[in-house]
Design a protein around this motif. Structure first.
Motif: not given
Length: 402
Positions: A106-111
């Motif tokens: 989820t954090n990776y996709m946000k970035e």
């Protein structure tokens, strides 16, 4: 004394690590190792950053894959993280490994400029804990029709790779501005016909005067219930759609029911209704909003067109839209819509605090569909929501299943 295992979540595996991941998935799923390996090896756009895994005491024990897809919302395009190939070594279950990976993803996709995420699952409670929300869909089922034999100017032929450009153009014409459909460029198509899901289906073409005017794909399954994955056509082929459908049905002699996700504007929709179609609720698609601001900046041209078509020149609209902890500001003035992460001091904003599941339903299917499904009581703002999110003839073709 028990020791706490050392758990590390990573992405971008080496080739050696990827081979271990394939072996892990082979243990977890009956489709076998080759199914997962072919999917990535035959994807020319594959990025190792999208492959995530958890190590327990230095050994790979869990895996989750992100498949980047681009889907339409009207004429806008959102970047979607499709989540699949979720598998954990049976000896390491109970450590929360998959949830740890999903949190990191989820954090990776946000970035990484993703807007939303979709996964297809039956274990809803498991993924609800990780933030994905079930949005049911409806399939139509009819008794498999008797074979249709009548004179026709069309012929049905099997798919061959030399016809790929023609069916690609049919797909583009049929789905222009159609919400929830995947953007399939030329590279995607050429990869698609090498992927395992394509091999688990049959494709037939409808030809008239040496021109391909329609194609259909039906899942390759010897079962009583079989899904029609997609059937798309040019306008000139409408009178041949039923002929193609019957030809696809004949490929499945053991089937008793044919299921399909059909939009109301599809030629087969009325055919299914005439044959007493039974609606079947499909509890499979689970969604998560990844980046509200990014999503709505990409939706801006589509939303602006909708507002222009519904409001007069002197009407203004100032909305603060909140979903979870995120909030964006929408200002519509002189037929122009701007979207910002900060409010403007000159305006009084109408607050729309929207549940994440409802907001994604609005975007993909329309406000009316969400209100009917969830019995939403929002009469005060219903008019605004109906303008921003009109009903969509939305469909996700199972050919793109991940």
């Amino acid at each position: 004394m028990t020791t706490t295992p050392d758990i590390i979540v990573k992405n971008h595996p080496s080739r050696e690590q990827l081979e271990v991941i394939y072996d892990l998935l082979d243990k977890c799923f009956s489709v076998g190792r080759d199914f997962f390996q072919e999917r990535l090896d035959q994807d020319t756009t594959y990025d190792p950053d999208t492959t995530w895994f958890a190590e327990v005491d230095g050994e790979i024990a869990s895996h989750v894959q992100i498949f980047p897809l681009y889907i339409r919302v009207g004429r806008a395009i959102l970047k979607m993280g499709a989540i699949g190939s979720v598998g954990t070594d049976p000896h390491c279950r109970g450590l929360g490994l998959a949830h740890k990976i999903l949190h990191a993803q989820t954090n990776y996709m946000k970035e990484s400029d993703f807007d939303i995420s979709l996964l297809l699952a039956s274990k809803h409670a498991f993924y609800e804990k990780a933030g994905w929300r079930l949005i049911p869909q409806t399939a139509l089922a009819i008794k498999k029709p008797a074979s249709l034999e009548r004179p026709s100017s069309c012929e049905v032929i099997p798919f061959e790779a030399r016809y790929l450009d023609e069916i690609r153009l049919i797909y583009e014409q049929f789905n222009r501005n159609r919400t929830y459909t995947a953007v399939r460029n030329e590279t995607y198509w050429r990869d698609l016909i090498t992927w395992p899901e394509w091999k688990r289906a049959d494709c037939l073409l409808l030809r008239r005067d040496e021109k391909i005017i329609a194609y259909g794909i039906i899942e390759k399954k010897e079962a009583e219930q079989v899904f029609l994955n997609e059937l798309l056509y040019l306008n000139e082929a409408e009178d041949g759609v039923e002929q193609l459908f019957h030809a696809l049905c004949r490929l499945r002699p053991n089937a008793r029911q044919i299921l399909a996700m059909l939009q109301e504007d599809h030629k087969l929709y009325s055919y299914f209704q005439q044959h007493r179609a039974t609606p079947i609720r499909i509890n499979m698609a689970m969604w998560k909003m990844i980046n509200l601001s990014s999503a709505f900046h990409k939706l801006q041209p589509e939303l602006e067109d909708r507002l222009r078509g519904a409001l007069t020149a002197d009407q203004e609209l100032h909305i603060s839209l909140q979903c979870n902890e995120e909030i964006i500001y929408m200002d519509y003035h002189q037929h122009q819509l701007s979207i910002s992460d900060t409010s403007k001091d000159d305006f009084d904003y109408t607050l729309l605090d929207v549940d994440e599941r409802d907001l994604i339903t609005y975007i993909i299917f329309g406000y009316h569909e969400a209100a009917a499904e969830r019995r939403i009581e929002c009469a005060e703002h219903a008019g605004i929501l109906q303008v921003l999110f009109p009903k969509q003839q939305a469909v996700f073709y199972l050919t793109d299943k991940f």
